[in-house]
Design an enzyme around this catalytic site. Structure first.
Site, PDB file in Angstrom:
ATOM      1  N   ASP A  10      -1.745  -4.328   3.476  1.00 57.27           N
ATOM      2  CA  ASP A  10      -2.534  -3.162   3.850  1.00 57.27           C
ATOM      3  C   ASP A  10      -1.698  -2.396   4.871  1.00 57.27           C
ATOM      4  OD1 ASP A  10      -4.799  -1.441   4.284  1.00 57.27           O
ATOM      5  OD2 ASP A  10      -5.227  -2.593   6.099  1.00 57.27           O
ATOM      6  N   CYS A  11      -2.072  -1.155   5.167  1.00 56.02           N
ATOM      7  CA  CYS A  11      -1.284  -0.369   6.116  1.00 56.02           C
ATOM      8  C   CYS A  11      -1.935  -0.310   7.502  1.00 56.02           C
ATOM      9  CB  CYS A  11      -1.065   1.046   5.564  1.00 56.02           C
ATOM     10  SG  CYS A  11       0.108   2.016   6.548  1.00 56.02           S
ATOM     11  N   ASP A  12      -3.037   0.410   7.627  1.00 50.23           N
ATOM     12  CA  ASP A  12      -3.672   0.601   8.929  1.00 50.23           C
ATOM     13  C   ASP A  12      -4.265  -0.702   9.452  1.00 50.23           C
ATOM     14  OD1 ASP A  12      -3.398   3.561   9.218  1.00 50.23           O
ATOM     15  OD2 ASP A  12      -4.526   3.523   7.349  1.00 50.23           O
ATOM     16  N   ASP A 169      -6.827  -6.671   7.160  1.00 48.43           N
ATOM     17  CA  ASP A 169      -7.484  -6.828   8.460  1.00 48.43           C
ATOM     18  C   ASP A 169      -8.943  -6.423   8.403  1.00 48.43           C
ATOM     19  OD1 ASP A 169      -7.350  -3.835  10.330  1.00 48.43           O
ATOM     20  OD2 ASP A 169      -6.757  -4.015   8.233  1.00 48.43           O
TER      21      ASP A 169
END
Length: 219
Positions: A10-12, A169
């Protein structure tokens, strides 16, 4: 636990520390539009979600209307929002480098648009590591918590879901990875994270990126 063939990040909140900035602005925008909310509520309920899905939920459950251009206005404001102060999640670069050194394929799959990832990953110096494979919820019919994005990433990269692991997250992202038939490692170092929700969703908890090399067999 066997060695994964593909690691999906995932990124953020996993690669870049953007969630606090984004959710503070989101709380302001939603409150101004008539959906009275708080940063804490947005942080808990909307992290890891696309703005399209947030708008759809709010307009389906309330009389608030955010406007046909809500998503476009949101994305237009991101360069300014992230112009300063975006940092990489501590120690995540080291783990990425270990994955690369082991010859394991990897990519990023985010609810955000690719243009936003270019901004945030660019700010943190991580963009060169991911330019080869960037996937966004705009590429699929349904965003997280549905499995579509992770399945699309795996298929495009040429791997079966069972051979993939996801680093997430958010509860929505963890649910999406599990629904895709992948193992999910859920990062919960942020004080606004929801460890109980992550476990309930099926994630394997960790709170320090340095732990991942011990949890994930990459050799």
């Amino acid at each position: 636990m066997r060695v994964p063939r593909l690691v999906i990040f995932d990124c953020d909140g996993v690669l870049v520390d953007t969630e606090n900035l984004a959710n503070r602005r989101l709380a302001e925008w939603l409150s101004e539009a008539g959906f009275q909310t708080t940063f804490e509520y947005c942080r808990k309920n909307f992290s890891g979600r696309s703005m399209a899905s947030v708008q759809k939920e709010i307009e389906a459950e309330t009389d608030v209307r955010l406007g046909a251009d809500f998503v476009e206005r949101w994305n237009a404001g991101l360069p300014d929002l992230f112009a300063h102060g975006v940092e990489a999640i501590p120690h995540v670069r080291d783990f990425i480098e270990k994955v690369r050194a082991a010859g394991i394929a990897y990519c990023v799959a985010s609810s955000a648009r690719v243009s936003k990832m270019h901004i945030t990953l660019g700010q943190t110096g991580l963009l060169p590591l991911f330019e080869h494979a960037m996937f966004s919820s705009t590429m699929v019919a349904r965003g997280k918590p549905f499995p579509d994005l992770f399945l699309h990433a795996a298929k495009t990269m040429g791997f079966a879901p069972a051979d993939c692991i996801v680093i997430e997250d958010s509860v929505a992202g963890t649910q999406a990875g599990i629904a895709a038939g992948m193992r999910v490692f859920s990062y919960h170092a942020d004080p606004f994270s929801d460890p109980e929700g992550l476990v309930k969703a099926g994630g394997i908890l960790f709170d320090d990126m340095r732990e991942l090399a011990g949890l994930v067999p990459i050799h």
